[in-house]
Design a protein around this motif. Structure first.
Motif, PDB file in Angstrom:
ATOM      1  N   HIS A   1       9.722   7.790  -7.581  1.00 22.54           N
ATOM      2  CA  HIS A   1       8.774   6.745  -7.185  1.00 22.54           C
ATOM      3  C   HIS A   1       7.859   7.226  -6.065  1.00 22.54           C
ATOM      4  O   HIS A   1       8.099   8.265  -5.446  1.00 22.54           O
ATOM      5  N   LEU A   2       6.843   6.437  -5.804  1.00 15.11           N
ATOM      6  CA  LEU A   2       5.914   6.785  -4.722  1.00 15.11           C
ATOM      7  C   LEU A   2       6.637   6.605  -3.386  1.00 15.11           C
ATOM      8  O   LEU A   2       7.212   5.541  -3.128  1.00 15.11           O
ATOM      9  N   PRO A   3       6.636   7.616  -2.533  1.00 12.61           N
ATOM     10  CA  PRO A   3       7.532   7.590  -1.374  1.00 12.61           C
ATOM     11  C   PRO A   3       7.056   6.759  -0.176  1.00 12.61           C
ATOM     12  O   PRO A   3       7.883   6.163   0.513  1.00 12.61           O
ATOM     13  N   TYR A   4       5.782   6.728   0.096  1.00  6.40           N
ATOM     14  CA  TYR A   4       5.316   6.149   1.371  1.00  6.40           C
ATOM     15  C   TYR A   4       4.758   4.741   1.141  1.00  6.40           C
ATOM     16  O   TYR A   4       3.557   4.523   1.128  1.00  6.40           O
ATOM     17  N   GLU A   5       5.686   3.828   0.965  1.00  9.80           N
ATOM     18  CA  GLU A   5       5.348   2.452   0.572  1.00  9.80           C
ATOM     19  C   GLU A   5       5.398   1.522   1.773  1.00  9.80           C
ATOM     20  O   GLU A   5       6.462   1.329   2.379  1.00  9.80           O
ATOM     21  N   TYR A   6       4.270   0.903   2.074  1.00  5.69           N
ATOM     22  CA  TYR A   6       4.171  -0.045   3.175  1.00  5.69           C
ATOM     23  C   TYR A   6       3.984  -1.444   2.608  1.00  5.69           C
ATOM     24  O   TYR A   6       3.178  -1.647   1.701  1.00  5.69           O
ATOM     25  N   VAL A   7       4.729  -2.385   3.156  1.00  5.05           N
ATOM     26  CA  VAL A   7       4.597  -3.780   2.735  1.00  5.05           C
ATOM     27  C   VAL A   7       3.958  -4.551   3.884  1.00  5.05           C
ATOM     28  O   VAL A   7       4.415  -4.463   5.032  1.00  5.05           O
ATOM     29  N   LEU A   8       2.892  -5.268   3.568  1.00  3.73           N
ATOM     30  CA  LEU A   8       2.162  -6.045   4.578  1.00  3.73           C
ATOM     31  C   LEU A   8       2.105  -7.501   4.124  1.00  3.73           C
ATOM     32  O   LEU A   8       2.163  -7.786   2.915  1.00  3.73           O
ATOM     33  N   GLU A   9       1.964  -8.390   5.091  1.00  2.11           N
ATOM     34  CA  GLU A   9       1.845  -9.808   4.735  1.00  2.11           C
ATOM     35  C   GLU A   9       0.839 -10.498   5.644  1.00  2.11           C
ATOM     36  O   GLU A   9       0.541 -10.028   6.754  1.00  2.11           O
TER      37      GLU A   9
ATOM     38  N   LEU B   1       0.854  -1.198   0.000  1.00  2.00           N
ATOM     39  CA  LEU B   1       0.000   0.000   0.000  1.00  2.00           C
ATOM     40  C   LEU B   1       0.885   1.241   0.000  1.00  2.00           C
ATOM     41  O   LEU B   1       1.839   1.325   0.790  1.00  2.00           O
ATOM     42  N   HIS B   2       0.556   2.168  -0.875  1.00  3.85           N
ATOM     43  CA  HIS B   2       1.219   3.472  -0.871  1.00  3.85           C
ATOM     44  C   HIS B   2       0.237   4.486  -0.305  1.00  3.85           C
ATOM     45  O   HIS B   2      -0.913   4.564  -0.750  1.00  3.85           O
ATOM     46  N   LEU B   3       0.708   5.227   0.673  1.00  5.01           N
ATOM     47  CA  LEU B   3      -0.178   6.184   1.334  1.00  5.01           C
ATOM     48  C   LEU B   3       0.130   7.613   0.912  1.00  5.01           C
ATOM     49  O   LEU B   3       1.212   7.920   0.393  1.00  5.01           O
ATOM     50  N   ALA B   4      -0.846   8.486   1.188  1.00  2.67           N
ATOM     51  CA  ALA B   4      -0.680   9.894   0.818  1.00  2.67           C
ATOM     52  C   ALA B   4       0.396  10.564   1.656  1.00  2.67           C
ATOM     53  O   ALA B   4       1.084  11.477   1.193  1.00  2.67           O
ATOM     54  N   GLN B   5       0.557  10.101   2.880  1.00  2.51           N
ATOM     55  CA  GLN B   5       1.547  10.666   3.798  1.00  2.51           C
ATOM     56  C   GLN B   5       2.141   9.533   4.628  1.00  2.51           C
ATOM     57  O   GLN B   5       1.603   8.426   4.649  1.00  2.51           O
ATOM     58  N   PRO B   6       3.214   9.795   5.372  1.00  2.00           N
ATOM     59  CA  PRO B   6       3.821   8.702   6.159  1.00  2.00           C
ATOM     60  C   PRO B   6       2.979   8.267   7.367  1.00  2.00           C
ATOM     61  O   PRO B   6       3.272   7.232   7.960  1.00  2.00           O
ATOM     62  N   ASP B   7       1.987   9.002   7.735  1.00  2.00           N
ATOM     63  CA  ASP B   7       1.051   8.602   8.791  1.00  2.00           C
ATOM     64  C   ASP B   7       0.287   7.363   8.336  1.00  2.00           C
ATOM     65  O   ASP B   7      -0.328   7.365   7.259  1.00  2.00           O
ATOM     66  N   LEU B   8       0.292   6.300   9.134  1.00  6.24           N
ATOM     67  CA  LEU B   8      -0.322   5.032   8.707  1.00  6.24           C
ATOM     68  C   LEU B   8      -1.842   5.090   8.561  1.00  6.24           C
ATOM     69  O   LEU B   8      -2.453   4.143   8.068  1.00  6.24           O
ATOM     70  N   GLU B   9      -2.422   6.190   8.994  1.00  4.43           N
ATOM     71  CA  GLU B   9      -3.877   6.304   8.884  1.00  4.43           C
ATOM     72  C   GLU B   9      -4.294   7.153   7.690  1.00  4.43           C
ATOM     73  O   GLU B   9      -5.481   7.379   7.455  1.00  4.43           O
ATOM     74  N   THR B  10      -3.327   7.648   6.909  1.00  3.72           N
ATOM     75  CA  THR B  10      -3.693   8.456   5.739  1.00  3.72           C
ATOM     76  C   THR B  10      -4.127   7.556   4.597  1.00  3.72           C
ATOM     77  O   THR B  10      -3.920   6.341   4.613  1.00  3.72           O
TER      78      THR B  10
END
Lengths: 95, 265
Positions: A81-89, A11-20
């Protein structure tokens, strides 16, 4: 034999806040057999979760937090590239 | 295609170029008359050569790119002496269900603002289920290297270029894009022509009204793309710098909060 397989959700988010809000998403599903179609480019217009926190509430484990961008003097407005990239599993059981 | 200028009325307008500056592409709907499209589609479906040969072997494609409305658009992007870079007849076979990965063509381009333009010509109707090219509006000025964005699958605001026959989409070379699956029983064709500029790309379009409030307001607002998230303002400033380059006016300022003026850039 281990009957669990890994699914990776990016998931790439709008901001580094995990709730964005989620602005980009990709799913790589290790439980699907070779040759089966994975998530395809352009195949959905709505993200599976509105945020990383929403995905966590549904059982996904975050395995990567993005590091913060470094802004180099003289190149502050250049982007890539898209900056705020979260990897989940998560692990799923296969038949 | 031949060099030489078209009449001013065939050049792109300031609003059309503003659209290109904001989104990184511009579609001219049904710009090519149907008689040409029918000839081209028949020829494409019967073409047995490699995709890179179509431009050279076709009996109609060069005539299409000599049409004043098509030539005028190209002239607006790359001038009166454009340089042929490459071309390809892209094919997605019937019932091919795998989408291409996201990419930007070629490699990282080190030109600060200069660009190649890629014309995507749709000879036949290309509805959503037939796999028209997918683009990400506003991605054209970001630095990525070909398939370095291939991990991405879906991005908010992405758009398939659903087209009627005779439409041509002009894409900035840097825009993120990919071919899409074809769920029909008919093979899909799109012809791509990449042209390099033969001169500096300043004020090549019909610049009339480029600095009027309507245009400035449009770029100011539409230049903020939702998928950029926190970076949307900075992305918009890049678009504002691009507008200066396209117009040839180094003082015009459509940037977020007038940042270019405020910072003396």
């Amino acid at each position: 034999m281990n009957r669990t397989r890994q699914q990776i959700l990016i998931l790439h988010l709008a901001q580094p806040d995990l709730e964005t809000r989620t602005v980009a998403w990709a799913l790589y599903d290790g439980s699907k057999p070779k040759g089966a179609l994975q998530m395809q480019t352009g195949d959905s217009s709505e993200p599976p979760y509105e945020s990383v926190l929403d995905a966590m509430r549904d059982g996904w484990n975050v395995i990567q937090l993005p590091t913060m961008p470094v802004f180099l003097s003289g190149h502050e407005f250049e982007q890539g590239h898209l900056p705020y990239e979260y990897v989940l599993e998560r692990k799923v059981t296969v038949e | 295609m031949s060099s030489g200028a078209v009449e001013k009325r065939h050049l792109l307008t300031a609003k059309q170029m503003a659209d290109f500056a904001v989104n990184g592409y511009l579609v001219l709907n049904e710009a090519v008359p149907q008689e040409y499209n029918e000839r081209a589609e028949k020829e494409m479906r019967e073409f047995a050569g490699g995709g890179g040969r179509y431009w050279f072997d076709s009996g109609v494609i060069r005539d299409i790119f000599e049409l004043p409305q098509v030539k005028g658009a190209l002239q607006s992007f790359v001038g009166t002496n454009p340089v042929y870079d490459h071309s390809f007849l892209h094919v997605v076979k019937a019932q091919h269900h795998k989408g291409q990965f996201y990419h930007a063509d070629s490699i990282i381009d080190t030109r600060p603002m200069g660009f190649d333009v890629q014309a995507f010509y749709f000879a036949h109707d290309t509805p959503d289920e037939m796999g028209p090219t997918l683009v990400l509006p506003g991605s054209h000025l970001r630095k990525v290297s070909n398939g370095s964005i291939a991990r991405y699958k879906n991005i908010a605001g992405q758009r398939r270029l659903v087209s009627k026959s005779g439409s041509i989409a002009f894409l900035h070379h840097g825009i993120w894009h990919c071919a899409q699956p074809n769920f029909t029983d008919v093979t899909r064709y799109v012809f791509k022509l990449r042209m390099r500029p033969g001169q500096e790309q300043r004020a090549l379009f019909n610049t009339e009204g480029y600095n009027e409030k309507e245009i400035r307001d449009y770029i100011y607002k539409a230049g903020h793309h939702s998928w950029c998230g926190d970076e949307s303002r900075v992305n918009q400033v890049q678009i504002a710098k691009f507008w200066r380059y396209l117009t040839g006016d180094n003082r015009v300022d459509v940037s977020f909060e007038g940042a270019l003026t405020r910072m003396g850039l």
